[in-house]
Enzyme design. Structure first.
Site, mmCIF file in Angstrom:
data_model
loop_
_atom_site.group_PDB
_atom_site.id
_atom_site.type_symbol
_atom_site.label_atom_id
_atom_site.label_comp_id
_atom_site.label_asym_id
_atom_site.label_seq_id
_atom_site.Cartn_x
_atom_site.Cartn_y
_atom_site.Cartn_z
ATOM 1 N N ASP A 7 107.561 80.277 -30.299
ATOM 2 C CA ASP A 7 108.087 79.893 -28.988
ATOM 3 C C ASP A 7 107.488 80.872 -27.981
ATOM 4 O O ASP A 7 107.940 82.006 -27.869
ATOM 5 C CB ASP A 7 109.615 79.975 -28.970
ATOM 6 C CG ASP A 7 110.184 79.666 -27.596
ATOM 7 O OD1 ASP A 7 109.709 78.709 -26.958
ATOM 8 O OD2 ASP A 7 111.096 80.391 -27.152
ATOM 9 N N GLU A 66 105.146 75.808 -29.564
ATOM 10 C CA GLU A 66 105.731 74.906 -28.570
ATOM 11 C C GLU A 66 104.782 74.781 -27.390
ATOM 12 O O GLU A 66 104.212 75.764 -26.925
ATOM 13 C CB GLU A 66 107.094 75.419 -28.101
ATOM 14 C CG GLU A 66 107.811 74.403 -27.235
ATOM 15 C CD GLU A 66 109.240 74.802 -26.937
ATOM 16 O OE1 GLU A 66 110.146 74.159 -27.494
ATOM 17 O OE2 GLU A 66 109.440 75.744 -26.158
ATOM 18 N N ASP A 139 115.276 82.307 -28.013
ATOM 19 C CA ASP A 139 113.829 82.250 -28.264
ATOM 20 C C ASP A 139 113.560 82.192 -29.772
ATOM 21 O O ASP A 139 112.610 81.551 -30.218
ATOM 22 C CB ASP A 139 113.126 83.485 -27.680
ATOM 23 C CG ASP A 139 113.433 83.678 -26.213
ATOM 24 O OD1 ASP A 139 112.665 83.183 -25.384
ATOM 25 O OD2 ASP A 139 114.447 84.326 -25.907
#
Length: 159
Positions: A7, A66, A139
């Site tokens: 992420d 991501e 996160d």
């Protein structure tokens, strides 16, 4: 098979390593990479060094990251894009390829709802991995969710 989920962020990045064996997933390790340097020219090497440590300590088979989202502040969006570019180059050099998933794809894969909240995604990530303890910050659970999303794609390809 070991999958690394990332992420990306400009000050902190979540990462998660999950195993996929015989259709079952399990969490190996998850954490947060904190970027302390103030200037981009020092932040990127700091981030790369942190990931190199992860690469050294684990045999990673697949990587998923991501995709970028649009932030309200254009400067933030540009800086995040610069970090993602550095991460992407590092991943290509290390693994030859990687997969990308939008936040919508990750939310849908874990909750069935593309408009799910981060908390709902975190709940499902923990449930799918049978994790009882709280994982903070989000996160980290976002990175876990990216890795789980990729594991689902891998399982579909194997069938």
């Amino acid at each position: 098979m070991t999958i690394l989920g990332i992420d990306p962020g400009t000050r902190k990045m979540g990462y998660a390593l999950i195993s996929l064996e015989k259709g079952k997933i399990a969490l190996i390790e998850a954490g947060l990479i904190k970027i302390k340097a103030e200037e981009l020219q020092f932040q990127i090497p700091q981030m790369v060094e942190a990931f190199e440590g992860i690469f050294k300590n684990h045999k990673i088979d697949e990587v998923a990251i991501e995709d970028i989202f649009y932030a309200h502040n254009p400067k933030t969006t540009i800086k995040l894009a610069q970090f993602r570019g550095a991460i992407m180059l590092m991943l290509i050099q290390q693994f030859g390829q990687f997969s990308e998933y939008t936040a919508l794809q990750v939310k849908k894969a874990l909750t069935g709802n593309g408009k799910a909240t981060k908390e709902q995604v975190a709940f499902m990530a923990k449930r799918l991995l049978n994790i009882k303890k709280e994982i903070k910050p989000l996160d980290i659970t976002d990175a876990i969710a990216v890795a789980i999303t990729h594991s689902q794609r891998v399982r579909l390809k194997q069938q």
